[in-house]
Each structure stands twice: as C-alpha cells, then as structure tokens.
Enzyme design. Structure first.
Site, PDB file in Angstrom:
ATOM      1  N   ASP A 119     -47.039  -7.764 -26.126  1.00 35.64           N
ATOM      2  CA  ASP A 119     -46.916  -6.354 -26.506  1.00 35.64           C
ATOM      3  C   ASP A 119     -45.442  -5.984 -26.682  1.00 35.64           C
ATOM      4  O   ASP A 119     -44.613  -6.289 -25.815  1.00 35.64           O
ATOM      5  CB  ASP A 119     -47.557  -5.476 -25.438  1.00 35.64           C
ATOM      6  CG  ASP A 119     -47.648  -4.017 -25.850  1.00 35.64           C
ATOM      7  OD1 ASP A 119     -47.870  -3.747 -27.048  1.00 35.64           O
ATOM      8  OD2 ASP A 119     -47.501  -3.153 -24.968  1.00 35.64           O
ATOM      9  N   HIS A 120     -45.144  -5.317 -27.798  1.00 36.99           N
ATOM     10  CA  HIS A 120     -43.759  -4.937 -28.141  1.00 36.99           C
ATOM     11  C   HIS A 120     -42.848  -6.154 -28.262  1.00 36.99           C
ATOM     12  O   HIS A 120     -41.645  -6.061 -27.995  1.00 36.99           O
ATOM     13  CB  HIS A 120     -43.184  -3.921 -27.141  1.00 36.99           C
ATOM     14  CG  HIS A 120     -43.799  -2.557 -27.250  1.00 36.99           C
ATOM     15  ND1 HIS A 120     -45.099  -2.287 -26.888  1.00 36.99           N
ATOM     16  CD2 HIS A 120     -43.286  -1.387 -27.686  1.00 36.99           C
ATOM     17  CE1 HIS A 120     -45.340  -1.006 -27.098  1.00 36.99           C
ATOM     18  NE2 HIS A 120     -44.265  -0.434 -27.583  1.00 36.99           N
ATOM     19  N   HIS A 142     -47.496  -4.745 -36.487  1.00 34.70           N
ATOM     20  CA  HIS A 142     -48.892  -4.329 -36.560  1.00 34.70           C
ATOM     21  C   HIS A 142     -49.315  -3.758 -35.216  1.00 34.70           C
ATOM     22  O   HIS A 142     -48.822  -4.177 -34.162  1.00 34.70           O
ATOM     23  CB  HIS A 142     -49.816  -5.512 -36.870  1.00 34.70           C
ATOM     24  CG  HIS A 142     -49.575  -6.120 -38.206  1.00 34.70           C
ATOM     25  ND1 HIS A 142     -50.007  -5.546 -39.383  1.00 34.70           N
ATOM     26  CD2 HIS A 142     -48.936  -7.255 -38.560  1.00 34.70           C
ATOM     27  CE1 HIS A 142     -49.648  -6.313 -40.403  1.00 34.70           C
ATOM     28  NE2 HIS A 142     -48.996  -7.358 -39.929  1.00 34.70           N
ATOM     29  N   HIS A 177     -41.969  -7.260 -39.773  1.00 31.92           N
ATOM     30  CA  HIS A 177     -42.779  -6.045 -39.866  1.00 31.92           C
ATOM     31  C   HIS A 177     -43.746  -6.100 -38.694  1.00 31.92           C
ATOM     32  O   HIS A 177     -43.883  -7.140 -38.046  1.00 31.92           O
ATOM     33  CB  HIS A 177     -43.524  -5.967 -41.207  1.00 31.92           C
ATOM     34  CG  HIS A 177     -44.560  -7.030 -41.363  1.00 31.92           C
ATOM     35  ND1 HIS A 177     -44.237  -8.307 -41.776  1.00 31.92           N
ATOM     36  CD2 HIS A 177     -45.891  -7.044 -41.120  1.00 31.92           C
ATOM     37  CE1 HIS A 177     -45.341  -9.036 -41.803  1.00 31.92           C
ATOM     38  NE2 HIS A 177     -46.360  -8.305 -41.402  1.00 31.92           N
ATOM     39  N   HIS A 192     -43.837  -9.592 -36.590  1.00 31.86           N
ATOM     40  CA  HIS A 192     -43.842 -10.982 -37.012  1.00 31.86           C
ATOM     41  C   HIS A 192     -43.308 -11.123 -38.435  1.00 31.86           C
ATOM     42  O   HIS A 192     -43.083 -10.139 -39.139  1.00 31.86           O
ATOM     43  CB  HIS A 192     -45.236 -11.618 -36.879  1.00 31.86           C
ATOM     44  CG  HIS A 192     -46.274 -11.135 -37.829  1.00 31.86           C
ATOM     45  ND1 HIS A 192     -47.519 -11.702 -37.934  1.00 31.86           N
ATOM     46  CD2 HIS A 192     -46.264 -10.130 -38.749  1.00 31.86           C
ATOM     47  CE1 HIS A 192     -48.224 -11.083 -38.849  1.00 31.86           C
ATOM     48  NE2 HIS A 192     -47.490 -10.132 -39.358  1.00 31.86           N
ATOM     49  N   GLU A 249     -55.943  -6.912 -37.134  1.00 36.73           N
ATOM     50  CA  GLU A 249     -54.509  -6.781 -37.403  1.00 36.73           C
ATOM     51  C   GLU A 249     -54.204  -5.447 -38.078  1.00 36.73           C
ATOM     52  O   GLU A 249     -53.152  -4.850 -37.858  1.00 36.73           O
ATOM     53  CB  GLU A 249     -54.007  -7.944 -38.261  1.00 36.73           C
ATOM     54  CG  GLU A 249     -52.487  -7.990 -38.374  1.00 36.73           C
ATOM     55  CD  GLU A 249     -52.014  -9.172 -39.182  1.00 36.73           C
ATOM     56  OE1 GLU A 249     -51.513 -10.134 -38.573  1.00 36.73           O
ATOM     57  OE2 GLU A 249     -52.151  -9.146 -40.425  1.00 36.73           O
ATOM     58  N   CYS A 293     -45.743  -9.993 -46.299  1.00 42.52           N
ATOM     59  CA  CYS A 293     -45.792 -10.506 -44.920  1.00 42.52           C
ATOM     60  C   CYS A 293     -44.645 -11.471 -44.638  1.00 42.52           C
ATOM     61  O   CYS A 293     -44.364 -11.790 -43.494  1.00 42.52           O
ATOM     62  CB  CYS A 293     -47.127 -11.207 -44.668  1.00 42.52           C
ATOM     63  SG  CYS A 293     -48.512 -10.071 -44.666  1.00 42.52           S
TER      64      CYS A 293
HETATM   65 NI    NI Z   1     -48.228  -8.933 -40.874  1.00 43.87          NI
END
Ligand code: NI
Length: 137
Positions: free
Chosen positions: A81-82, A43, A41, A16, A126, A35
């Site tokens: 996911d992914h 998580h 990036h 995100h 997260e 962020c």
């Molecule tokens: Ni983040």
C-alpha cells in the site's frame, strides 16, 4: 458437510510502470502504451479474497472474516500500500508488475495463512473496468 465460500475485500493503492526491461523503448511503448510511462502511474486496487470451508458449529463461520482482513493487512497490504511495485516491493522484483503477476504474488503470500479455511479464488481489480482472477491452478 456443506461447503460455503466467504469473501473479504481489501483495498490498497500502488504505483507501477508496466514494461519489459529487456526490450527497446519503442517495443515497450507499442506493447504497453500509457502503462509504460517512465515516471510511473498509480491505481486504487481492490482484492477480493474468497475462502471456503465447512461451517464451524461453534461460531457459525467458515472463518472469521476479520481474521482474513488481519492476515491480508499483515502479510500483504502493508508491504504494497502506497508503494511503488517496481521499486519498493521485494516479492515483485524480477516480474513485470501487471495485475496478473500481482494476483499470483498475492496468492503465494496469502494461501498459507488462511486455515482452517482454504483460499479458493482471488479477484484483483486494477480499475473499475477490469480485474483478473486466480484460483490456484
Ligand atoms: Ni497501470
């Protein structure tokens, strides 16, 4: 009748960028820091799904937690996911993809599918250092 809470964990990873598209680059950087990285990036998320209900005398379960896992995979995890939460996930469009907004979306998606139990709490990690919780209020 006693009420028991049962919890199933599911894991997914996603990318995100946390930023407000109506703000300047400077304000986004000052508010969201790393962020706000324009090149994304990721998580590794863990979602704790807590449901409550009475214990079924035939099974001894509130709900089969395998069923909770299947519901979570089918309704939620396979859609995120992914994936990139900003670009790939229709239910996150128009929201800043913070952990807070993601847990609200998870609730809306999961809550209708967990009968005979009742969704009572989601805890979304997260990172190993922070999580958010939502209980439907
Ligand atoms: Ni983040």
């Amino acid at each position: 009748m006693p009420i028991v809470t049962a919890t199933r964990l599911v894991r997914f990873n996603a990318a995100h960028r946390v930023y407000n598209p109506t703000w300047s680059d400077e304000r986004n950087q000052a508010t969201f820091g790393k962020c706000n990285n324009p090149n994304w990036h990721g998580h590794n998320y863990t979602l704790e799904i807590a449901v409550e209900g009475s214990v079924d005398p035939d099974t001894g379960y509130v709900i089969d937690l395998g069923t909770v896992k299947e519901v979570a995979e089918r309704e939620l995890v396979r859609h995120i996911d992914h994936k990139n939460l900003n670009l790939d996930v229709p239910f996150m469009q128009g929201t800043i993809p913070t952990t807070e907004n993601l847990v609200l979306a998870c609730w809306r998606i999961l809550a209708p599918h967990l009968q005979p139990a009742r969704l009572v709490r989601l805890k979304l990690w997260e990172t190993e250092n922070h999580y958010v919780e939502y209980d439907g209020r």
